[in-house]
Design an enzyme around this catalytic site. Structure first.
Site, short mmCIF file in Angstrom:
data_model
loop_
_atom_site.label_atom_id
_atom_site.label_comp_id
_atom_site.label_asym_id
_atom_site.label_seq_id
_atom_site.Cartn_x
_atom_site.Cartn_y
_atom_site.Cartn_z
N GLY A 97 0.82 -1.20 0.00
CA GLY A 97 0.00 0.00 0.00
C GLY A 97 0.85 1.25 0.00
O GLY A 97 2.01 1.24 -0.42
N CYS A 98 0.29 2.33 0.48
CA CYS A 98 0.98 3.63 0.49
C CYS A 98 2.28 3.56 1.28
O CYS A 98 2.29 3.15 2.43
CB CYS A 98 0.06 4.69 1.09
#
Length: 219
Positions: free
Chosen positions: A50-51
């Site tokens: 993810g981020c």
């Protein structure tokens, strides 16, 4: 007109709570992370889930981790940038290079942190960020690292996720350090919308789940 306003508001709301919602206006920030110089015994592990603002902060909270650097890996495009990977066409995923002292924390523990701080069953993303650039990847550089990752996946698939883990296991070819303004983003921008709504809660959830792995004042 009301429908148009609603759509516009929804789009802006999604942008504000998206890792990619950060504009390029702060690329000129002067406060950046200097290039990390690894110590003699330092090793590096690479993970994507993810981020990278979230992932970097999580690993930097772990005892034995000396530094975590945000970047890009796993794709086919040379010299990727934040803008280019945002298209989802570079093949790269937002990735974090984790510099660690193997005498204080093992690669296996880092793999535990990796799987324990995300939903590895989500294909191409971690809420609220979706796309190939946010997919889950456990990178390896040696056969021993690959074996540790695959053993962990087998165990989790059997005991927790019922064969649904979507994490890729990929040999690292090249890691590209992200733009300086991404480094230590969560620490430097605690009041930014995405950080408050997504990144900090994700970090706190990890800390609550694995208190025994966290740094103390003595570390």
């Amino acid at each position: 007109m009301n429908i148009l306003k609603s759509v516009t508001f929804l789009s802006l709301s999604i942008l504000l709570i998206s890792c990619f919602g950060f504009t390029d206006k702060k690329e000129t920030q002067t406060e950046t992370k200097a290039t990390y110089i690894a110590k003699e015994k330092t090793k590096v592990a690479y993970f994507a889930s993810g981020c990278f603002w979230c992932v970097e902060a999580i690993f930097e909270s772990v005892s034995g981790v000396e530094e975590a650097v945000s970047g890009y890996a796993g794709g086919h495009t040379l010299n990727p940038t934040y803008k280019s990977i945002g298209t989802g066409k570079t093949g790269h995923s937002e990735t974090v290079a984790v510099y660690y002292n193997p005498e204080k924390v093992s690669f296996e523990t880092l793999v535990t942190v990796f799987f324990g701080s995300q939903d590895p069953t989500t294909k191409n993303g971690q809420h609220p960020d979706y796309g190939t650039q946010y997919r889950s990847i456990a990178f390896y550089e040696t056969d021993a690292e690959k074996a540790i990752i695959e053993k962990m996946i087998a165990k989790l698939n059997a005991e927790v996720y019922h064969g649904k883990i979507a994490t890729e296991v990929t040999k690292l070819k090249k890691f590209y350090k992200a733009e300086d303004y991404h480094q230590d983003f969560e620490r430097r921008n605690p009041n930014q919308g995405y950080i408050k709504a997504v990144s900090i809660p994700r970090l706190n959830k990890f800390k609550k789940r694995f208190p025994q792995l966290l740094k103390t004042d003595k570390h």
